[in-house]
Design a protein around this motif. Structure first.
Motif, PDB file in Angstrom:
ATOM      1  N   TYR A   1       0.824  -1.208   0.000  1.00 58.20           N
ATOM      2  CA  TYR A   1       0.000   0.000   0.000  1.00 58.20           C
ATOM      3  C   TYR A   1       0.857   1.257   0.000  1.00 58.20           C
ATOM      4  O   TYR A   1       0.491   2.269  -0.625  1.00 58.20           O
ATOM      5  CB  TYR A   1      -0.931  -0.004   1.207  1.00 58.20           C
ATOM      6  N   ALA A   2       1.984   1.247   0.707  1.00 56.54           N
ATOM      7  CA  ALA A   2       2.848   2.431   0.712  1.00 56.54           C
ATOM      8  C   ALA A   2       3.430   2.699  -0.669  1.00 56.54           C
ATOM      9  O   ALA A   2       3.695   3.860  -1.009  1.00 56.54           O
ATOM     10  CB  ALA A   2       3.959   2.257   1.738  1.00 56.54           C
ATOM     11  N   ALA A   3       3.634   1.663  -1.471  1.00 57.28           N
ATOM     12  CA  ALA A   3       4.137   1.863  -2.835  1.00 57.28           C
ATOM     13  C   ALA A   3       3.133   2.606  -3.710  1.00 57.28           C
ATOM     14  O   ALA A   3       3.517   3.194  -4.730  1.00 57.28           O
ATOM     15  CB  ALA A   3       4.478   0.508  -3.465  1.00 57.28           C
ATOM     16  N   GLN A   4       1.850   2.617  -3.317  1.00 58.92           N
ATOM     17  CA  GLN A   4       0.824   3.338  -4.053  1.00 58.92           C
ATOM     18  C   GLN A   4       0.480   4.676  -3.384  1.00 58.92           C
ATOM     19  O   GLN A   4      -0.563   5.260  -3.675  1.00 58.92           O
ATOM     20  CB  GLN A   4      -0.432   2.488  -4.151  1.00 58.92           C
ATOM     21  N   ALA A   5       1.343   5.150  -2.482  1.00 60.69           N
ATOM     22  CA  ALA A   5       1.177   6.426  -1.783  1.00 60.69           C
ATOM     23  C   ALA A   5      -0.064   6.427  -0.903  1.00 60.69           C
ATOM     24  O   ALA A   5      -0.672   7.479  -0.683  1.00 60.69           O
ATOM     25  CB  ALA A   5       1.146   7.589  -2.768  1.00 60.69           C
ATOM     26  N   ASP A   6      -0.462   5.273  -0.377  1.00 64.23           N
ATOM     27  CA  ASP A   6      -1.604   5.192   0.521  1.00 64.23           C
ATOM     28  C   ASP A   6      -1.150   5.407   1.958  1.00 64.23           C
ATOM     29  O   ASP A   6       0.031   5.271   2.292  1.00 64.23           O
ATOM     30  CB  ASP A   6      -2.294   3.838   0.384  1.00 64.23           C
ATOM     31  N   ARG A   7      -2.113   5.703   2.827  1.00 64.88           N
ATOM     32  CA  ARG A   7      -1.833   5.905   4.250  1.00 64.88           C
ATOM     33  C   ARG A   7      -1.976   4.576   4.985  1.00 64.88           C
ATOM     34  O   ARG A   7      -2.986   3.899   4.845  1.00 64.88           O
ATOM     35  CB  ARG A   7      -2.802   6.934   4.833  1.00 64.88           C
ATOM     36  N   VAL A   8      -0.963   4.226   5.765  1.00 64.29           N
ATOM     37  CA  VAL A   8      -0.909   2.944   6.459  1.00 64.29           C
ATOM     38  C   VAL A   8      -0.790   3.215   7.955  1.00 64.29           C
ATOM     39  O   VAL A   8       0.038   4.031   8.388  1.00 64.29           O
ATOM     40  CB  VAL A   8       0.274   2.084   5.972  1.00 64.29           C
ATOM     41  N   GLY A   9      -1.615   2.516   8.749  1.00 61.16           N
ATOM     42  CA  GLY A   9      -1.559   2.590  10.199  1.00 61.16           C
ATOM     43  C   GLY A   9      -1.386   1.213  10.802  1.00 61.16           C
ATOM     44  O   GLY A   9      -1.547   0.191  10.127  1.00 61.16           O
ATOM     45  N   PHE A  10      -1.050   1.184  12.083  1.00 59.52           N
ATOM     46  CA  PHE A  10      -0.780  -0.083  12.764  1.00 59.52           C
ATOM     47  C   PHE A  10      -1.344  -0.027  14.170  1.00 59.52           C
ATOM     48  O   PHE A  10      -1.334   1.028  14.827  1.00 59.52           O
ATOM     49  CB  PHE A  10       0.732  -0.359  12.816  1.00 59.52           C
ATOM     50  N   ASP A  11      -1.854  -1.181  14.626  1.00 54.81           N
ATOM     51  CA  ASP A  11      -2.353  -1.296  15.995  1.00 54.81           C
ATOM     52  C   ASP A  11      -2.106  -2.714  16.468  1.00 54.81           C
ATOM     53  O   ASP A  11      -2.242  -3.669  15.701  1.00 54.81           O
ATOM     54  CB  ASP A  11      -3.845  -0.965  16.062  1.00 54.81           C
TER      55      ASP A  11
END
Length: 434
Positions: free
Chosen positions: A285-295
């Motif tokens: 997803y980061a390769a497509q400039a999307d926002r990534v979160g983690f929990d």
């Protein structure tokens, strides 16, 4: 693999000697023989007790002066076959006859060895690393052994070498998207009109449309009144908010017989698959400039909100690498908050109801939920009939939880399945085609 700590400990300060149990046993046997010789008037028992008593007295009087033992261990590097090279040193003051060394590894029971002082000062180990995440590579403790093993020193403080092993990232060709794209810019084509996307239609020129969008051919063909213009409209592009929710409350191997074993057999565990899935999804997803979160469900303080950028991606990957099993089954008072319109990946074994309940809550709130089953392929060949019956109940409960998720509209993805790429391709297709 990245080294977390050099793994070198301070010398221990054990200066007291302890009498060996063998000396005490010899003295007791000698005393029993002397009492038997006196009671039964047997001179041969005196001949047996005399050397034993002399040996016990000799051992008692040969107490060394010092007993300080030290142990240190450092990671020397990685071997070509994937093993970690560890250089260790164990020494003891006071001139001992030998050094007792105890070596502990993460996946094996502790091993003991008695070495000469010269051999203990030059130790080298090659440890195979089969798991990702933070782990203890090797722990080394030492203690001094006096002359004739009559006295033993106090154990030293264990020297521990630790390392954070990066999980393997799998290249994903397809990534599912939310049901509605709400971002203003990005690499994905949304359904609303805007700039930057694919051709949508030709419509009358309206206030706010750009002049370069005017289609003069369509204006000449369709225009009915003077000043009536037509413009070409395109669909807007948008980004995606992705939330990776990792259930790190337990870590189970593939062999069911090792679920409760302190030292399970080598093989992939559920957290290994969960870290691999989280890292692969985050990178895709980061390769497509999307926002990534983690929990992390086991630690609410490690939550990261969805953001874009290489620096934030590094934080997410580091948070995934540092995830370890806490063994805590505490219930959360409230579900973690998500960004509006986010797609949620719940990575869990679904052995209990907490991850399922959170996924159903997010699904009821309108988010698209993908339940990623990270339980490795189960092997139950070593189980007795009673535990096989218990495993059937566990499988039935897991199946009911996954069926509830499917019934609510959530998608289920088995990460260890062979058709994983095909399932991701199907989940990435538009809703009308699915």
């Amino acid at each position: 693999m990245t080294e977390r700590e050099p793994g070198e400990t301070k010398p221990s300060g054990g200066s007291a000697w302890s009498l060996s149990p063998g000396v005490t046993a010899v003295a007791i046997v000698a005393g029993v023989c002397l009492v038997g010789a006196f009671v039964m008037s047997r001179i041969e028992l005196v001949l047996v007790a005399a050397p034993l008593l002399i040996a016990a007295l000799w051992g008692w009087g040969s107490r060394p002066a010092g007993a300080t033992a030290t142990a240190s261990a450092t990671i020397a590097g990685d071997d070509p076959d994937g093993r970690v090279a560890v250089e260790a040193t164990a020494s003891a003051a006071g001139g001992p006859d030998a050094v007792h060394v105890r070596v502990s590894r993460a996946d094996r029971a502790p091993e003991d060895a008695v070495l000469t002082p010269y051999a203990a000062s030059r130790l080298r180990f090659r440890v195979a690393v089969s798991h990702s995440g933070p782990q203890r590579i090797l722990s080394l403790a030492a203690r001094a052994i006096g002359p004739d093993a009559a006295w033993t020193g106090e154990p030293s403080v264990p020297a521990v070498t630790e390392r954070v092993v990066r999980p393997r990232a799998v290249a994903l060709r397809s990534t599912p998207l939310p049901h509605r794209l709400l971002g203003l810019t990005g690499a994905h084509t949304s359904a609303r009109p805007g700039d930057g996307g694919e051709f949508r239609d030709v419509d009358r020129f309206r206030p706010g449309d750009r002049l370069r969008r005017i289609d003069w051919k369509a204006t000449a063909r369709r225009g009915q009144r003077p000043g009536e213009l037509y413009a070409r409209r395109t669909t807007a592009t948008s980004d995606v908010a992705v939330q990776l929710v990792l259930d790190a409350r337990d870590d189970v191997p593939g062999a069911v017989a090792d679920w409760a074993a302190p030292y399970p057999r080598p093989g992939l565990t559920s957290l290994d698959l969960a870290r691999e899935a989280a890292v692969s999804l985050a990178r895709a997803y980061a390769a497509q400039a999307d926002r990534v979160g983690f929990d992390d469900l086991s630690d609410a303080g490690r939550a990261l909100p969805p953001r874009a950028g290489a620096r934030h991606l590094h934080r997410v990957l580091r948070a995934v690498e540092l995830t370890s099993a806490h063994g805590s089954a505490t219930e959360r008072a409230r579900a973690p908050r998500l960004a509006q319109g986010a797609i949620v990946f719940v990575l869990s074994t679904f052995l209990d109801d907490q991850a399922t309940r959170l996924a159903l809550t997010w699904r009821a709130a309108g988010h698209r939920v993908v339940a990623v089953d990270v339980l490795p392929g189960r092997r139950a060949e070593d189980l007795p009939s009673r535990e096989l019956l218990a495993l059937r109940f566990v499988d039935l409960e897991r199946g009911l939880r996954l069926d509830r998720l499917r019934a609510s509209g959530a998608d289920v993805l088995v990460w260890a399945a062979q058709d994983r790429d095909a399932v991701l391709r199907r989940l990435s297709a538009p809703a009308r085609r699915r």
